[in-house]
Design an enzyme around this catalytic site. Structure first.
Site, PDB file in Angstrom:
ATOM      1  N   LYS A  68       0.839  -1.214   0.000  1.00  0.00           N
ATOM      2  CA  LYS A  68       0.000   0.000   0.000  1.00  0.00           C
ATOM      3  C   LYS A  68       0.872   1.262   0.000  1.00  0.00           C
ATOM      4  O   LYS A  68       0.657   2.174  -0.783  1.00  0.00           O
ATOM      5  CB  LYS A  68      -0.923   0.031   1.233  1.00  0.00           C
ATOM      6  CG  LYS A  68      -1.872  -1.152   1.314  1.00  0.00           C
ATOM      7  CD  LYS A  68      -2.810  -1.044   2.510  1.00  0.00           C
ATOM      8  CE  LYS A  68      -2.109  -1.101   3.864  1.00  0.00           C
ATOM      9  NZ  LYS A  68      -1.386  -2.358   4.122  1.00  0.00           N
TER      10      LYS A  68
ATOM     11  N   ARG B 137      -9.729   0.913   8.347  1.00  0.00           N
ATOM     12  CA  ARG B 137      -9.402  -0.505   8.513  1.00  0.00           C
ATOM     13  C   ARG B 137     -10.324  -1.214   9.497  1.00  0.00           C
ATOM     14  O   ARG B 137      -9.997  -2.337   9.924  1.00  0.00           O
ATOM     15  CB  ARG B 137      -7.922  -0.731   8.803  1.00  0.00           C
ATOM     16  CG  ARG B 137      -7.388  -0.038   9.970  1.00  0.00           C
ATOM     17  CD  ARG B 137      -5.938   0.310   9.753  1.00  0.00           C
ATOM     18  NE  ARG B 137      -5.021  -0.790   9.739  1.00  0.00           N
ATOM     19  CZ  ARG B 137      -3.775  -0.693   9.272  1.00  0.00           C
ATOM     20  NH1 ARG B 137      -3.335   0.433   8.771  1.00  0.00           N
ATOM     21  NH2 ARG B 137      -2.980  -1.713   9.313  1.00  0.00           N
TER      22      ARG B 137
ATOM     23  N   ARG C 184      11.765  -5.671   5.138  1.00  0.00           N
ATOM     24  CA  ARG C 184      11.520  -4.245   4.844  1.00  0.00           C
ATOM     25  C   ARG C 184      12.444  -3.346   5.662  1.00  0.00           C
ATOM     26  O   ARG C 184      12.685  -3.574   6.839  1.00  0.00           O
ATOM     27  CB  ARG C 184      10.078  -3.883   5.170  1.00  0.00           C
ATOM     28  CG  ARG C 184       9.840  -2.367   5.087  1.00  0.00           C
ATOM     29  CD  ARG C 184       8.402  -1.974   5.163  1.00  0.00           C
ATOM     30  NE  ARG C 184       7.717  -2.522   6.292  1.00  0.00           N
ATOM     31  CZ  ARG C 184       6.407  -2.468   6.447  1.00  0.00           C
ATOM     32  NH1 ARG C 184       5.659  -1.919   5.517  1.00  0.00           N
ATOM     33  NH2 ARG C 184       5.855  -2.985   7.509  1.00  0.00           N
TER      34      ARG C 184
ATOM     35  N   ARG D 104      11.055  -1.566  11.243  1.00  0.00           N
ATOM     36  CA  ARG D 104       9.919  -1.220  12.101  1.00  0.00           C
ATOM     37  C   ARG D 104       9.745  -2.257  13.205  1.00  0.00           C
ATOM     38  O   ARG D 104       9.861  -3.459  12.969  1.00  0.00           O
ATOM     39  CB  ARG D 104       8.630  -1.133  11.263  1.00  0.00           C
ATOM     40  CG  ARG D 104       8.478   0.198  10.570  1.00  0.00           C
ATOM     41  CD  ARG D 104       7.352   0.272   9.585  1.00  0.00           C
ATOM     42  NE  ARG D 104       6.095  -0.333   9.983  1.00  0.00           N
ATOM     43  CZ  ARG D 104       4.995  -0.310   9.234  1.00  0.00           C
ATOM     44  NH1 ARG D 104       5.012   0.302   8.051  1.00  0.00           N
ATOM     45  NH2 ARG D 104       3.889  -0.881   9.635  1.00  0.00           N
TER      46      ARG D 104
ATOM     47  N   ARG E 175      -0.708  -8.812  13.268  1.00  0.00           N
ATOM     48  CA  ARG E 175      -1.254  -7.868  12.270  1.00  0.00           C
ATOM     49  C   ARG E 175      -2.041  -8.611  11.197  1.00  0.00           C
ATOM     50  O   ARG E 175      -3.070  -8.125  10.730  1.00  0.00           O
ATOM     51  CB  ARG E 175      -0.113  -7.059  11.640  1.00  0.00           C
ATOM     52  CG  ARG E 175       0.427  -5.997  12.595  1.00  0.00           C
ATOM     53  CD  ARG E 175       1.815  -5.529  12.196  1.00  0.00           C
ATOM     54  NE  ARG E 175       1.868  -4.857  10.936  1.00  0.00           N
ATOM     55  CZ  ARG E 175       2.970  -4.744  10.192  1.00  0.00           C
ATOM     56  NH1 ARG E 175       4.109  -5.274  10.608  1.00  0.00           N
ATOM     57  NH2 ARG E 175       2.937  -4.101   9.056  1.00  0.00           N
TER      58      ARG E 175
HETATM   59  P1  AP5 Z   1       4.834  -1.614   1.868  1.00  0.00           P
HETATM   60  O1  AP5 Z   1       4.553  -0.748   0.685  1.00  0.00           O
HETATM   61  O2  AP5 Z   1       5.501  -0.996   3.047  1.00  0.00           O
HETATM   62  O3  AP5 Z   1       3.481  -2.380   2.320  1.00  0.00           O
HETATM   63  P2  AP5 Z   1       2.230  -1.858   3.134  1.00  0.00           P
HETATM   64  O4  AP5 Z   1       1.036  -2.544   2.564  1.00  0.00           O
HETATM   65  O5  AP5 Z   1       2.209  -0.355   3.168  1.00  0.00           O
HETATM   66  O6  AP5 Z   1       2.578  -2.479   4.541  1.00  0.00           O
HETATM   67  P3  AP5 Z   1       2.456  -1.895   5.999  1.00  0.00           P
HETATM   68  O7  AP5 Z   1       3.138  -2.892   6.884  1.00  0.00           O
HETATM   69  O8  AP5 Z   1       2.953  -0.470   6.079  1.00  0.00           O
HETATM   70  O9  AP5 Z   1       0.922  -1.915   6.215  1.00  0.00           O
HETATM   71  P4  AP5 Z   1       0.196  -1.895   7.532  1.00  0.00           P
HETATM   72  O10 AP5 Z   1      -1.191  -1.690   7.061  1.00  0.00           O
HETATM   73  O11 AP5 Z   1       0.427  -3.047   8.416  1.00  0.00           O
HETATM   74  O12 AP5 Z   1       0.910  -0.682   8.305  1.00  0.00           O
HETATM   75  P5  AP5 Z   1       0.466   0.808   8.640  1.00  0.00           P
HETATM   76  O13 AP5 Z   1       1.685   1.619   8.585  1.00  0.00           O
HETATM   77  O14 AP5 Z   1      -0.735   1.225   7.877  1.00  0.00           O
HETATM   78  O15 AP5 Z   1       5.683  -2.866   1.332  1.00  0.00           O
HETATM   79  C1  AP5 Z   1       6.153  -3.853   2.217  1.00  0.00           C
HETATM   80  C2  AP5 Z   1       7.504  -4.398   1.725  1.00  0.00           C
HETATM   81  O16 AP5 Z   1       7.292  -5.040   0.467  1.00  0.00           O
HETATM   82  C3  AP5 Z   1       8.564  -3.305   1.476  1.00  0.00           C
HETATM   83  O17 AP5 Z   1       9.834  -3.790   1.805  1.00  0.00           O
HETATM   84  C4  AP5 Z   1       8.473  -3.042  -0.041  1.00  0.00           C
HETATM   85  O18 AP5 Z   1       9.697  -2.574  -0.580  1.00  0.00           O
HETATM   86  C5  AP5 Z   1       8.102  -4.430  -0.551  1.00  0.00           C
HETATM   87  N1  AP5 Z   1       7.280  -4.413  -1.767  1.00  0.00           N
HETATM   88  C6  AP5 Z   1       6.277  -3.551  -2.093  1.00  0.00           C
HETATM   89  N2  AP5 Z   1       5.748  -3.859  -3.286  1.00  0.00           N
HETATM   90  C7  AP5 Z   1       6.440  -4.945  -3.742  1.00  0.00           C
HETATM   91  C8  AP5 Z   1       6.370  -5.754  -4.921  1.00  0.00           C
HETATM   92  N3  AP5 Z   1       5.484  -5.492  -5.888  1.00  0.00           N
HETATM   93  N4  AP5 Z   1       7.221  -6.807  -5.031  1.00  0.00           N
HETATM   94  C9  AP5 Z   1       8.133  -7.084  -4.049  1.00  0.00           C
HETATM   95  N5  AP5 Z   1       8.267  -6.351  -2.902  1.00  0.00           N
HETATM   96  C10 AP5 Z   1       7.422  -5.305  -2.757  1.00  0.00           C
HETATM   97  O19 AP5 Z   1      -0.010   0.632  10.154  1.00  0.00           O
HETATM   98  C11 AP5 Z   1       0.911   0.317  11.186  1.00  0.00           C
HETATM   99  C12 AP5 Z   1       0.163   0.274  12.507  1.00  0.00           C
HETATM  100  O20 AP5 Z   1      -0.384   1.585  12.795  1.00  0.00           O
HETATM  101  C13 AP5 Z   1      -1.055  -0.665  12.561  1.00  0.00           C
HETATM  102  O21 AP5 Z   1      -0.688  -1.993  12.865  1.00  0.00           O
HETATM  103  C14 AP5 Z   1      -1.895   0.001  13.655  1.00  0.00           C
HETATM  104  O22 AP5 Z   1      -1.380  -0.286  14.936  1.00  0.00           O
HETATM  105  C15 AP5 Z   1      -1.684   1.480  13.392  1.00  0.00           C
HETATM  106  N6  AP5 Z   1      -2.672   2.021  12.447  1.00  0.00           N
HETATM  107  C16 AP5 Z   1      -2.419   2.566  11.226  1.00  0.00           C
HETATM  108  N7  AP5 Z   1      -3.563   2.940  10.640  1.00  0.00           N
HETATM  109  C17 AP5 Z   1      -4.556   2.627  11.507  1.00  0.00           C
HETATM  110  C18 AP5 Z   1      -5.968   2.739  11.458  1.00  0.00           C
HETATM  111  N8  AP5 Z   1      -6.590   3.258  10.386  1.00  0.00           N
HETATM  112  N9  AP5 Z   1      -6.696   2.289  12.516  1.00  0.00           N
HETATM  113  C19 AP5 Z   1      -6.087   1.774  13.605  1.00  0.00           C
HETATM  114  N10 AP5 Z   1      -4.743   1.608  13.721  1.00  0.00           N
HETATM  115  C20 AP5 Z   1      -3.994   2.040  12.672  1.00  0.00           C
END
Ligand code: AP5
Length: 220
Positions: A17, A92, A131, A162, A173
């Site tokens: 994402k 989410r 990552r 992270r 997660r």
């Molecule tokens: P990346 O692009 O970082 O993936 P992502 O889907 O953004 O993964 P996240 O772990 O950031 O998502 P998340 O939803 O768990 O975390 P968030 O920060 O929102 O890619 C991942 C890896 O794959 C990278 O190394 C990249 O280079 C690689 N990659 C990408 N595309 C690729 C491809 N095509 N091929 C190969 N490799 C590839 O949330 C974190 C925490 O914050 C949550 O757990 C929660 O505690 C809190 N939080 C955030 N938002 C909310 C909310 N709305 N409500 C409640 N809590 C929340």
């Protein structure tokens, strides 16, 4: 290209994402809002929001809905959101989705387009364990792409792993995603807003397919 419409990226942790959001928001000319990035910045700055969110984040749980809904609701009042927002990591839960539907309607905005990025669980776990994120520009990299580099290739900043990419947090997660976020696929499908894209393959190719799915001009 400018396109005044809101877009939601849905997908499991590690689906790409954040990676796609950076490309798509640029192509669509809309603002990228990542609730995860906002929360991580608050944790790093030691603000009250960060202090209350950190424990939830580190163990892989969601921060409570009322905190997140308030945060995004306030952010959407700002002028830079007027031409459209790409939401990354929000909503989410169903209450978050319902709150967003209400807020967008109150602001007279159209229904958002929703893009679900689909990646198998084995690949998600592999990606998250490899990552690295830049402390300065929030750039996202895989160990493969870094091929041994220890500083951010974009800005030279410090790269870190992270805390929630530790194996136990990743497992939690993924459970939380299945229980609380996956139901949003049905919510948005019922509203006729859902598009799905395969999230495995080259990053640029996924972005091209995503833009086409969003009906963006010049996607091909
Ligand atoms: P990346 O692009 O970082 O993936 P992502 O889907 O953004 O993964 P996240 O772990 O950031 O998502 P998340 O939803 O768990 O975390 P968030 O920060 O929102 O890619 C991942 C890896 O794959 C990278 O190394 C990249 O280079 C690689 N990659 C990408 N595309 C690729 C491809 N095509 N091929 C190969 N490799 C590839 O949330 C974190 C925490 O914050 C949550 O757990 C929660 O505690 C809190 N939080 C955030 N938002 C909310 C909310 N709305 N409500 C409640 N809590 C929340």
């Amino acid at each position: 290209m400018s396109q005044a419409a809101d877009v939601i990226l849905l997908g499991a942790p590690g689906a790409g994402k954040g990676t796609q959001a950076k490309l798509l928001s640029q192509e669509l000319g809309i603002l990228h809002i990542s609730t995860g990035d906002i929360l991580r910045a608050a944790v790093a700055a030691g603000t009250p929001l960060g202090r209350s969110a950190q424990a939830y984040m580190d163990r892989g749980d969601l921060v409570p809905d009322e905190v997140i809904v308030g945060l995004v609701g306030d952010r959407l009042q700002e002028a830079d959101c007027a031409d459209g927002v790409l939401f990354d990591g929000f909503p989410r839960t169903l209450p978050q989705a319902e709150a967003l539907t209400r807020v967008l309607a109150e602001q007279g905005r159209a229904e958002p387009k929703v893009l679900a990025i689909e990646v198998g669980e084995e690949e998600l776990v592999r990606r998250l364990s490899g990552r690295r994120t830049c402390r300065t520009c929030a750039g996202i990299f895989s160990l493969e792409a870094l091929s041994g580099a220890t500083a951010c290739p974009k800005c030279g900043g410090e790269l870190y792993q992270r805390a929630d990419d530790a194996a136990e947090s990743v497992a939690q997660r993924l459970r939380v995603y299945a229980a609380q976020t996956a139901p949003l696929l049905d919510y948005y499908a019922a509203r006729g807003a859902l598009r799905r894209v395969e999230g495995q393959g080259a990053v640029d190719e996924i972005a091209r397919v995503a833009l086409a799915a969003l009906g963006a001009q010049g996607a091909d």
